[in-house]
Design a protein around this motif. Sequence first.
Motif, PDB file in Angstrom:
ATOM      1  N   UNK A  34      14.642   2.782  45.766  1.00  8.01           N
ATOM      2  CA  UNK A  34      14.018   3.423  44.559  1.00  8.01           C
ATOM      3  C   UNK A  34      12.697   3.137  44.397  1.00  8.01           C
ATOM      4  N   UNK A  35      11.135   3.297  43.728  1.00  8.04           N
ATOM      5  CA  UNK A  35      10.149   3.490  43.453  1.00  8.04           C
ATOM      6  C   UNK A  35       9.719   3.703  42.513  1.00  8.04           C
ATOM      7  N   UNK A  36       8.120   3.136  42.205  1.00  9.14           N
ATOM      8  CA  UNK A  36       8.060   3.368  41.265  1.00  9.14           C
ATOM      9  C   UNK A  36       6.488   3.926  41.670  1.00  9.14           C
ATOM     10  N   UNK A  37       5.671   5.534  41.621  1.00 10.64           N
ATOM     11  CA  UNK A  37       4.207   6.109  41.990  1.00 10.64           C
ATOM     12  C   UNK A  37       3.559   6.034  40.556  1.00 10.64           C
ATOM     13  N   UNK A  38       2.472   5.994  40.728  1.00  7.83           N
ATOM     14  CA  UNK A  38       1.725   6.876  39.828  1.00  7.83           C
ATOM     15  C   UNK A  38       0.718   7.603  39.931  1.00  7.83           C
ATOM     16  N   UNK A  39       0.179   9.015  39.401  1.00  5.78           N
ATOM     17  CA  UNK A  39      -1.511   9.826  39.706  1.00  5.78           C
ATOM     18  C   UNK A  39      -1.928   9.406  38.591  1.00  5.78           C
ATOM     19  N   UNK A  40      -3.666   8.600  38.544  1.00  6.91           N
ATOM     20  CA  UNK A  40      -4.403   8.575  37.875  1.00  6.91           C
ATOM     21  C   UNK A  40      -5.012  10.054  38.508  1.00  6.91           C
ATOM     22  N   UNK A  41      -5.869  10.869  36.850  1.00  4.91           N
ATOM     23  CA  UNK A  41      -6.562  12.303  37.235  1.00  4.91           C
ATOM     24  C   UNK A  41      -7.673  11.928  38.295  1.00  4.91           C
ATOM     25  N   UNK A  42      -7.632  12.464  39.174  1.00  2.00           N
ATOM     26  CA  UNK A  42      -8.781  13.240  40.339  1.00  2.00           C
ATOM     27  C   UNK A  42      -8.725  11.646  41.511  1.00  2.00           C
ATOM     28  N   UNK A  43      -7.325  11.230  41.459  1.00  3.95           N
ATOM     29  CA  UNK A  43      -6.897   9.741  42.119  1.00  3.95           C
ATOM     30  C   UNK A  43      -5.526  10.654  43.237  1.00  3.95           C
ATOM     31  N   UNK A  44      -5.710   9.716  44.074  1.00  2.00           N
ATOM     32  CA  UNK A  44      -4.280  10.165  45.215  1.00  2.00           C
ATOM     33  C   UNK A  44      -3.314   9.249  43.922  1.00  2.00           C
ATOM     34  N   UNK A  45      -1.709  10.047  44.049  1.00  2.00           N
ATOM     35  CA  UNK A  45      -1.094   9.295  44.109  1.00  2.00           C
ATOM     36  C   UNK A  45      -0.837   8.118  44.797  1.00  2.00           C
ATOM     37  N   UNK A  46      -0.346   6.554  44.117  1.00  2.00           N
ATOM     38  CA  UNK A  46      -0.036   5.930  45.058  1.00  2.00           C
ATOM     39  C   UNK A  46       0.980   4.925  44.077  1.00  2.00           C
ATOM     40  N   UNK A  47       2.151   4.124  45.522  1.00  2.00           N
ATOM     41  CA  UNK A  47       2.633   3.229  45.456  1.00  2.00           C
ATOM     42  C   UNK A  47       2.631   1.954  44.229  1.00  2.00           C
ATOM     43  N   UNK A  48       3.523   1.994  42.596  1.00  2.41           N
ATOM     44  CA  UNK A  48       2.889   1.014  42.558  1.00  2.41           C
ATOM     45  C   UNK A  48       4.351  -0.247  42.926  1.00  2.41           C
ATOM     46  N   UNK A  49       6.048   0.755  42.700  1.00  3.20           N
ATOM     47  CA  UNK A  49       6.590  -0.694  42.865  1.00  3.20           C
ATOM     48  C   UNK A  49       7.367  -0.422  44.365  1.00  3.20           C
TER      49      UNK A  49
END
Length: 118
Positions: A34-49
């Motif tokens: 299982x994983x969490x990702x995040x995507x900030x405005x104007x940026x690519x989705x990134x792996x958090x944990x």
Amino acid sequence: QVQLVESGGGLVQPGGSLRLSCAASGIIFSIDAMAWYRQAPGKQRELVATITRGGRTNYADSVKGRFTISRDNAKNALYLQMNSLKPEDTAVYYCKFRRTVAGIEDYWGQGTQVTVSS
């Protein structure tokens, strides 16, 4: 069809905390990582944990020591405890479940907004 539903996002001041949750709306067996990702405005989705079925965790350098990922295998639920939040943590957070019983199957949530601002 199985869907993942996130909750717990919102607006928080710098230094504050939030706890995100992710649960499957239907029955899903044999979830591996299982994983969490995040995507900030104007940026690519990134792996958090990430967290394996056995509980082994891995974190992005930017959140180490501040975020804690956990899971409840009996409930098919995933959590992310976020402490000492910073404005740069502002993003849409997504959960992902992966099954590998018959090839790789990824299930994604719809995302929950986290905004860190004073």
